[in-house]
Design an enzyme around this catalytic site. Sequence first.
Site, short mmCIF file in Angstrom:
data_model
loop_
_atom_site.label_atom_id
_atom_site.label_comp_id
_atom_site.label_asym_id
_atom_site.label_seq_id
_atom_site.Cartn_x
_atom_site.Cartn_y
_atom_site.Cartn_z
N HIS A 1 -8.50 28.24 -10.22
CA HIS A 1 -9.03 29.59 -10.44
C HIS A 1 -8.05 30.61 -9.90
O HIS A 1 -7.53 30.43 -8.80
CB HIS A 1 -10.37 29.72 -9.71
CG HIS A 1 -10.91 31.11 -9.71
ND1 HIS A 1 -11.53 31.66 -10.81
CD2 HIS A 1 -10.89 32.08 -8.76
CE1 HIS A 1 -11.90 32.89 -10.52
NE2 HIS A 1 -11.52 33.18 -9.29
N PRO A 2 -7.79 31.68 -10.58
CA PRO A 2 -8.25 32.02 -11.92
C PRO A 2 -7.28 31.49 -12.97
O PRO A 2 -6.07 31.72 -12.89
CB PRO A 2 -8.25 33.55 -11.91
CG PRO A 2 -7.12 33.92 -11.00
CD PRO A 2 -7.07 32.81 -9.96
#
Length: 113
Positions: A101-102
């Site tokens: 993430h991200p």
Amino acid sequence: MSVVPSCVYTYPEIASVGLSQEQAKEHGIDVVVKKLPTGSNGKSLIAGGDGGFVKLVAAEDGTLLGAQLVCDRATDMIGELAVAVRMGLKLEDVAATIHPHPTFVEMIGQAAK
């Protein structure tokens, strides 16, 4: 069932593998469909790609049958789903896989939940 990915290099990119929801129904398979709009993914929002989706098609027991992606990096992400379809993985297996993430690819894990 074919597990050869199909890729269209447009903007946004389009990629698919395995059965679509309609194809599964034509074969008499009851399906579970998981669909995640790209607008719910941080990396997609940063890139300005908010009009696409990740769609996963699974049998009632959760076994992944196919996937269709319309989003940035769809052609890069379809390989993971091709492996999942070929190996008979379930939605819960894909959801339990840690995606960084991200990233765009985390949409796969998010959709599988």
